[in-house]
Design a protein around this motif. Structure first.
Motif, short mmCIF file in Angstrom:
data_model
loop_
_atom_site.label_atom_id
_atom_site.label_comp_id
_atom_site.label_asym_id
_atom_site.label_seq_id
_atom_site.Cartn_x
_atom_site.Cartn_y
_atom_site.Cartn_z
N SER A 189 35.21 18.10 33.81
CA SER A 189 36.34 17.48 33.08
C SER A 189 37.70 17.57 33.51
O SER A 189 37.93 18.55 34.54
N ASP A 235 39.54 15.20 27.31
CA ASP A 235 39.50 14.63 28.61
C ASP A 235 40.18 13.30 28.85
O ASP A 235 39.97 12.53 27.93
N ASN A 285 35.58 11.88 31.68
CA ASN A 285 34.33 11.57 30.63
C ASN A 285 34.81 10.33 30.00
O ASN A 285 35.51 10.74 28.97
N ILE A 311 33.79 20.60 27.74
CA ILE A 311 35.11 20.22 27.71
C ILE A 311 36.09 21.14 27.38
O ILE A 311 37.19 21.62 27.86
#
Length: 469
Positions: A278, A296, A300, A311
């Protein structure tokens, strides 16, 4: 209204005053306007000595406050400042409240000149400045609406400075720089090297790298060059250097992010881990007391619930490394209530329950939260939200890449924020810089990656090499 007093109206004994409290922003604005970066103004330790604080009194209040009285009150608009002589009797420091008073003591009719006694006192009634000023008084009456002071925002970057300072004292980290074939990409790597953060290994077509160095005016003789045929080859060879242990960081040069990340995630690269990879922006927002991590916003696109969990884990590990003891994580949505028609709110609720069950550790989670009540305590109170995160969030987890990208760019272009970028979840941190980044932002991106590299896997137990990648 602002109204002057003409030469004919002025009489000996007439007085006027203004009062102002000296703030840290006043000092910074004075340095910006004047170009005076004397450490007596800007360095707290250096200015602690009374002798040096007296310099502040001279610069800020000696001409400034007295000039304000003369130009706006007595005589006011139309006055022409001819001369002044001032004596500084006490130091003035941040937090002191100063009252500047001028008094007419003499009129010279032949030239319309007025002599005024000038006196500044602090909040204790102690004299800090005394002296005299001569002005040419206006002959015509002026009365008009008083203009409001302009609203000025100081764009400060103490958060980034602290990140960069935290890397001092350690050895620079060997870093594979993939395809530094543009002037901007090469400058980013060399400046980080000159700052003592990294030892760059320049990977790419050698002649193109040398051309970029010549255009940038940078000497690359001290640095290792690894030849490659093109950008994809440079990405692969950079990843191979990390896999072989010759580099501990990976840095993006003048190639597309997906080219570099494609080499990182490919089977057999050796850089995959048990975590989802991430991206995180460490945002330095003027007026906000701490950095904000936004994730993110670059890798992603539409993460699943499990991917969001990774994440968050990556962001919490990053928070620990940059000094957040127990990061407060806000999982963002458009609303702060769970709505079955809004999947992001369901994910937020599930992620918070995962944290309750110990599946996500190291931080405090709450969500769904809207952006306003995540970072503003007043907005949270208005909605009746009682939470250890609401109004105090340090990590902002966005529902998808579009929301993250827009949030980061809004803070950058409308809020004058800077965003240092780093990719997390791989075996080594990956530095992503943009050609539009300032020097401070580029160095902050490298500094964050260096701190992560030095922390190793101690701060991120999930960052073990994957055997199934």
């Amino acid at each position: 209204m602002i109204e002057n007093r003409t030469f004919d109206e002025l009489q000996p004994g007439d007085t006027a005053s203004v009062t102002r409290t000296l703030s840290e922003d006043d000092i910074k604005l004075f340095a910006l306007v004047s170009g005076d970066v004397n450490p007596a103004h800007l360095d707290e330790e250096y200015a602690a000595n009374d002798i040096f604080q007296r310099v502040i009194a001279h610069g800020m209040w000696g001409g400034g406050l007295i000039s304000a009285v003369l130009g706006t009150e007595l005589p006011g608009p139309g006055a022409i400042y001819l001369s002044q002589s001032l004596r500084f009797t006490r130091p003035v420091g941040i937090g002191d409240t100063i009252t500047a008073t001028v008094e007419v003591v003499e009129k010279r009719p032949e030239h319309g000149v007025v002599v005024l006694d000038c006196r500044c006192v602090n909040q204790a009634g102690e004299e800090v400045i005394t002296g005299r000023a001569e002005v040419k008084a206006p002959r015509e009456k002026v009365r008009r609406p008083r203009s409001p002071l302009p609203e000025v925002r100081i764009k400060d970057h103490d958060n980034y400075r602290r990140l960069i300072d935290a890397t001092s004292g350690g050895d620079p980290v060997p870093t594979a720089v993939a395809h530094p074939c543009s002037e901007a990409a090469l400058i980013a790597a060399i400046e980080a090297a000159e700052a003592g953060l990294i030892v760059p290994i320049l990977v790419g077509p050698v002649q193109r790298i040398r051309n970029a160095a010549e255009a940038a005016g940078k000497d690359i003789a001290p640095y290792r060059l690894v030849p490659s045929d093109h950008s994809h080859d440079a990405a692969a060879k950079s990843v191979a250097l990390v896999h072989a242990g010759e580099a501990r960081l990976l840095m993006k040069g003048s190639l597309h992010t997906d080219e570099l990340m494609g080499a990182v995630v490919t089977k057999g690269s050796g850089l995959r881990t048990e975590r989802r990879i991430s991206h995180a922006y460490i945002m330095d927002v003027p007026g906000h007391p701490t950095p904000l991590i936004i994730t993110d916003a670059a890798i992603n696109i539409a993460p699943t619930l499990q991917e969001k969990a990774d994440i968050i884990r990556n962001a919490i590990d990053l928070g620990h490394v940059i000094g957040m003891e127990e990061p407060k994580v806000a999982i963002l949505a458009a609303v702060e209530t769970v709505n079955p028609d809004m999947p992001s709110t369901l994910d937020a609720a599930a992620l918070c329950k995962m944290a309750d069950r110990g599946q996500i550790t190291g931080g405090v989670l709450d969500g769904p939260l809207a952006f306003d009540n995540a970072i503003d305590a007043g907005a949270a109170a208005e909605k009746g939200i009682v939470s250890p995160v609401a109004g105090k969030a340090e990590i902002l987890v966005v529902p998808n890449i579009e929301a993250g990208n827009m949030l980061a760019k809004q803070l950058t272009f409308l809020g004058s924020a800077d965003g240092a970028g780093v990719v997390l979840g791989a075996r080594v941190p990956i530095i992503l810089t943009s050609r539009s980044d300032s020097l401070r932002t580029r160095l902050a991106s490298c500094a964050v990656a260096v701190l992560l590299a030095r922390a190793g896997t101690k701060a991120a137990p999930g960052l073990r090499q994957s055997h199934t990648a």
